[in-house]
Design an enzyme around this catalytic site. Sequence first.
Site, PDB file in Angstrom:
ATOM      1  N   ASN A  75      -0.183  -0.972 -14.040  1.00  0.00           N
ATOM      2  CA  ASN A  75      -1.077  -0.348 -13.063  1.00  0.00           C
ATOM      3  C   ASN A  75      -1.021   1.163 -13.247  1.00  0.00           C
ATOM      4  O   ASN A  75      -0.245   1.670 -14.053  1.00  0.00           O
ATOM      5  CB  ASN A  75      -0.719  -0.788 -11.635  1.00  0.00           C
ATOM      6  CG  ASN A  75       0.689  -0.379 -11.255  1.00  0.00           C
ATOM      7  OD1 ASN A  75       0.999   0.803 -11.171  1.00  0.00           O
ATOM      8  ND2 ASN A  75       1.560  -1.355 -11.036  1.00  0.00           N
ATOM      9  N   LYS A  95       7.080  -7.745   5.956  1.00  0.00           N
ATOM     10  CA  LYS A  95       8.148  -7.475   4.985  1.00  0.00           C
ATOM     11  C   LYS A  95       9.518  -7.414   5.651  1.00  0.00           C
ATOM     12  O   LYS A  95      10.527  -7.652   5.020  1.00  0.00           O
ATOM     13  CB  LYS A  95       7.900  -6.139   4.286  1.00  0.00           C
ATOM     14  CG  LYS A  95       6.536  -6.023   3.631  1.00  0.00           C
ATOM     15  CD  LYS A  95       6.615  -6.284   2.150  1.00  0.00           C
ATOM     16  CE  LYS A  95       5.279  -5.974   1.508  1.00  0.00           C
ATOM     17  NZ  LYS A  95       5.287  -6.228   0.079  1.00  0.00           N
TER      18      LYS A  95
END
Length: 397
Positions: free
Chosen positions: A208, A341
């Site tokens: 990325n 998370k």
Amino acid sequence: MLAGKHILLIIGGGIAAFKSLDLIRRLRELGAEVTPVLTRAGEEFVTPLSVSALAGKKVFRDLFDLGDEAEMGHIQLSRVADLLVVAPATADLMAKMAQGHANDLASTLLLATDTPVMIAPAMNVRMWDHSATQRNLERLKQDGITVVGPNEGDMACGEYGPGRMAEPMEIVSAIEAHLSDGPLNGKRILVTSGPTHEPIDPVRYIANRSSGAQGTAIARALAALGAEVIFVTGPADVPPPDGVQVIRVQTAQQMLDAARAALPVDAGIFAAAVADWRVDGASDRKLKKSKDGLPTLSFAENPDILKTISQMEKGRPPLVVGFAAETNDVIDNATAKRARKGCDWIVANDVSPETGIMGGTENAVTLITSDGAEDWPRMNKKAVAEKLAARIAQALG
Ligand code: CTP
């Protein structure tokens, strides 16, 4: 930076002992006083004469050297320093330390001291990986000993893997961080940064566009406040900061392994742009063009490093910070991400193209904590990093 600081340096018996000569030189260049101690095995690798010449003073070698006892007893010797550094720390020395043995000068000094201790392990990769050494390492970390390295690479014994002693400048950085009087002095902080590369075959990968700029700036800002920073980075565009321990990885799985190995830490800052997927069954040979048509790639999900560390039942860092890049409903999405998370804070930013933030030098973030959302004004990434580091210092204070 180290002017007036006193380091007692114990040089163990390993091939890496030659690097300790350079370590002495670097420490003295920065103004530190270095009192060297050489183990019997250490003498097989470097001579007392070269050690004392570089340190500019006598090298201590023997527990029962009456002359030394008259000048300075071993108890006193272990306590005059600001820091005891063991480099190289062999498997044997680590075992002695973990067990509390005191059968030579080095182990006696280490047992008799109330001064902080730092070790730079160096050994053959199999010895490092052995469950006995790993057990001793855990014990030493629990005892509050700071561990620098080892690094991964080619070793003098011809094998490859973790076991190489950290480079002298990495050890110097860790010492500087340890002895600094910033608000994060004595705190150990993990920072993940950069992209990950997920292999397709030995020459191709999926990546990325993360440059690693924000994570690097955060690591630098934390180190400047005195933290010992373990910087786990994927292949980033920007070079890692000075003064931190750098662990280079390629894949998400390697990043998770490195993050786990860095524990225990006081805080974990997860700034990396981790690939969510990897190629399932990446080929160990280069894929070739074929008449049979185009290759098909199938994907497997990568471990979520932030989530894994946030949800650890034992050994979770007291402060876990994640990042969220959003293009819309920034606060709602980031607040939901924080809950999903299990981290303490989320640093959220709006990366929609009109903001110019992605790939730019500025950032506009919202910090999401248990108290809600706090908008920070738009500022450059260095200023964001410094503001975040100051908040972390406040939270850990
Ligand atoms: N993260 C991680 N491991 C992963 C994926 C992400 O540690 N495998 C961390 C990143 O370092 C970052 C946060 O999780 O701190 C980002 O979470 P992620 O779910 O990837 O969010 P976004 O990248 O914002 O993407 P999405 O909105 O699609 O969930």
